[in-house]
Design an enzyme around this catalytic site. Structure first.
Site, PDB file in Angstrom:
ATOM      1  N   ARG A   2       0.834  -1.203   0.000  1.00  0.00           N
ATOM      2  CA  ARG A   2       0.000   0.000   0.000  1.00  0.00           C
ATOM      3  C   ARG A   2       0.874   1.261   0.000  1.00  0.00           C
ATOM      4  O   ARG A   2       0.820   2.094   0.904  1.00  0.00           O
ATOM      5  CB  ARG A   2      -0.941  -0.006   1.213  1.00  0.00           C
ATOM      6  CG  ARG A   2      -2.153   0.903   1.042  1.00  0.00           C
ATOM      7  CD  ARG A   2      -3.058   0.879   2.275  1.00  0.00           C
ATOM      8  NE  ARG A   2      -3.571  -0.447   2.558  1.00  0.00           N
ATOM      9  CZ  ARG A   2      -3.580  -1.014   3.762  1.00  0.00           C
ATOM     10  NH1 ARG A   2      -3.085  -0.381   4.788  1.00  0.00           N
ATOM     11  NH2 ARG A   2      -4.061  -2.216   3.932  1.00  0.00           N
ATOM     12  N   ARG A   6      -2.845   7.564   3.055  1.00  0.00           N
ATOM     13  CA  ARG A   6      -3.078   8.798   3.809  1.00  0.00           C
ATOM     14  C   ARG A   6      -1.852   9.309   4.546  1.00  0.00           C
ATOM     15  O   ARG A   6      -1.879  10.388   5.106  1.00  0.00           O
ATOM     16  CB  ARG A   6      -4.226   8.567   4.802  1.00  0.00           C
ATOM     17  CG  ARG A   6      -5.587   8.503   4.122  1.00  0.00           C
ATOM     18  CD  ARG A   6      -6.663   8.061   5.087  1.00  0.00           C
ATOM     19  NE  ARG A   6      -6.527   6.650   5.407  1.00  0.00           N
ATOM     20  CZ  ARG A   6      -7.181   6.049   6.393  1.00  0.00           C
ATOM     21  NH1 ARG A   6      -7.983   6.757   7.172  1.00  0.00           N
ATOM     22  NH2 ARG A   6      -7.029   4.767   6.617  1.00  0.00           N
ATOM     23  N   ARG A  15      -7.203  12.855  -2.981  1.00  0.00           N
ATOM     24  CA  ARG A  15      -8.438  12.159  -2.632  1.00  0.00           C
ATOM     25  C   ARG A  15      -9.564  13.093  -2.196  1.00  0.00           C
ATOM     26  O   ARG A  15     -10.701  12.639  -2.009  1.00  0.00           O
ATOM     27  CB  ARG A  15      -8.147  11.161  -1.507  1.00  0.00           C
ATOM     28  CG  ARG A  15      -7.541   9.855  -1.956  1.00  0.00           C
ATOM     29  CD  ARG A  15      -8.542   8.956  -2.679  1.00  0.00           C
ATOM     30  NE  ARG A  15      -9.784   8.791  -1.953  1.00  0.00           N
ATOM     31  CZ  ARG A  15      -9.966   7.964  -0.925  1.00  0.00           C
ATOM     32  NH1 ARG A  15      -8.963   7.205  -0.519  1.00  0.00           N
ATOM     33  NH2 ARG A  15     -11.135   7.892  -0.327  1.00  0.00           N
ATOM     34  N   ASP A  51      -7.918  -1.595  -5.442  1.00  0.00           N
ATOM     35  CA  ASP A  51      -8.408  -2.282  -4.254  1.00  0.00           C
ATOM     36  C   ASP A  51      -8.667  -3.725  -4.629  1.00  0.00           C
ATOM     37  O   ASP A  51      -9.098  -4.020  -5.748  1.00  0.00           O
ATOM     38  CB  ASP A  51      -9.690  -1.639  -3.728  1.00  0.00           C
ATOM     39  CG  ASP A  51     -10.050  -2.167  -2.354  1.00  0.00           C
ATOM     40  OD1 ASP A  51      -9.539  -1.626  -1.353  1.00  0.00           O
ATOM     41  OD2 ASP A  51     -10.831  -3.144  -2.277  1.00  0.00           O
ATOM     42  N   TYR A 126     -15.469 -11.257   2.290  1.00  0.00           N
ATOM     43  CA  TYR A 126     -16.221 -10.015   2.138  1.00  0.00           C
ATOM     44  C   TYR A 126     -17.592 -10.272   1.519  1.00  0.00           C
ATOM     45  O   TYR A 126     -18.597  -9.675   1.925  1.00  0.00           O
ATOM     46  CB  TYR A 126     -15.444  -9.032   1.271  1.00  0.00           C
ATOM     47  CG  TYR A 126     -14.242  -8.429   1.952  1.00  0.00           C
ATOM     48  CD1 TYR A 126     -14.390  -7.624   3.085  1.00  0.00           C
ATOM     49  CD2 TYR A 126     -12.963  -8.643   1.474  1.00  0.00           C
ATOM     50  CE1 TYR A 126     -13.296  -7.067   3.712  1.00  0.00           C
ATOM     51  CE2 TYR A 126     -11.854  -8.086   2.093  1.00  0.00           C
ATOM     52  CZ  TYR A 126     -12.023  -7.303   3.215  1.00  0.00           C
ATOM     53  OH  TYR A 126     -10.931  -6.751   3.839  1.00  0.00           O
TER      54      TYR A 126
END
Length: 317
Positions: A2, A6, A15, A51, A126
């Site tokens: 990743r 942020r 973003r 993702d 998920y």
């Protein structure tokens, strides 16, 4: 792991006003997000900004990525009737924005590009739970009590995963990673019975491309031998085991890993000390890709990442 995120001020600016799904579905945004950490830190490879759940919508399982929560599937797949709603798809038609992003990146990058997606067990968790779950109660419940339905879902997801990664390679990805975030909740025995044949099918399909494949799962180091048996050119190792210990479980395997991401939230001196030990252990392996043992955390100080890169590249005496 990743690279974009942020912890980067330029990423937070990029973003603004965009959901995660909007960002990963817009090639110019995904390209910029992928390039930002390469510009700032000079990593040796770029990781595609995307993702692992993006195949859900073209499969027939619409979802959203909620900030602070993660992927949320609107209509979970829990029954045989639910299974009829989902289907295989051609990633060139269902996920064209990802492939356009890869082609755009290959025009700009001077380093290799790593593509990725989620592994079947993680994707199934998920789909079945409807979102992140601590105990994966419904997922493992289907696995244990409805094996025919489980294996049908695994076959479908295996085909989706394999063809999606093949399409990424065809679009220009130099290597791909199969990312199994939740597989650590299983025992080796359960993996062998409920996952192994499906995983082997994926890796057999990917082997036809000739591209290097990284197989990474988190949470249970005892799974490493059977994950190695499943396939992949490189075995990913999380931070719950040392590289030396991992090498005894999968002798002869090139490894990727495995700095604990929380180390990057300490100070540059601590980062340097622990990174040097991982580099030392990696130097004794048949091959080693230095990486984090899971995704970089949002509050990570930039100076710690800078020190890490200096150490790993041998730029600090």
């Amino acid at each position: 792991m990743r690279q974009a995120g942020r912890y980067l001020p330029e990423y937070r600016e990029l973003r603004k006003g965009r959901t995660m799904l909007e960002a990963v579905s817009t090639p110019e945004v995904s390209i910029e997000a992928t390039l930002q950490p390469i510009r700032r830190f000079g990593f040796d490879a770029a990781i595609l900004f995307s993702d692992l759940t993006v195949p859900f919508t073209p499969m027939g399982a619409p979802f959203e990525i909620k900030e602070g929560v993660g992927p949320v599937v609107h209509d979970p797949v829990r029954t045989a009737a639910d299974m009829e709603r989902i289907h295989r798809f051609d990633p060139r038609e269902g996920l064209p924005f990802v492939l356009e992003t890869i082609r755009g990146l290959k025009r700009e990058l001077a380093v290799p590009l790593i593509g990725f997606t989620g592994a079947p067990f993680t994707l199934a968790s998920y789909l079945i739970e409807g979102g992140p779950s601590r105990d994966l109660r419904r997922t493992k419940g289907m696995m244990w009590s409805a094996p025919e339905q489980w294996h049908a879902l695994m076959e479908l997801l295996s085909d989706v995963v394999a063809e999606y990664l093949v399409a990424q390679i065809e679009a220009g990805a130099d290597a791909v990673q199969l990312f199994d975030s939740w597989v650590g909740s299983l025992s080796p025995e359960a993996y062998r019975e409920y996952l192994l044949p499906h995983m082997q099918r994926i890796f057999a399909r990917l082997k036809e491309t000739g591209a290097p494949v990284i197989h990474f799962g988190t949470g249970n180091p005892l799974l490493l031998p059977i994950m190695r048996e499943a396939g992949g050119d490189v075995t990913g190792v999380d931070f719950r085991i040392t590289l030396e210990q991992a090498a005894t479980l999968v002798p002869g395997a090139p490894l990727q890993g495995n700095l604990d991401p929380t180390v990057l939230q300490t100070n540059p001196e601590t980062v340097e000390r622990i990174a040097r030990e991982i580099v030392r252990q990696g130097s004794a392996l048949p091959g080693h890709i230095f990486n984090l043992g899971h995704g970089i955390l949002p509050e990570t100080p930039l100076e710690n990442v800078e020190r890490l890169v200096e150490v790993v590249k041998g730029e600090r005496p």
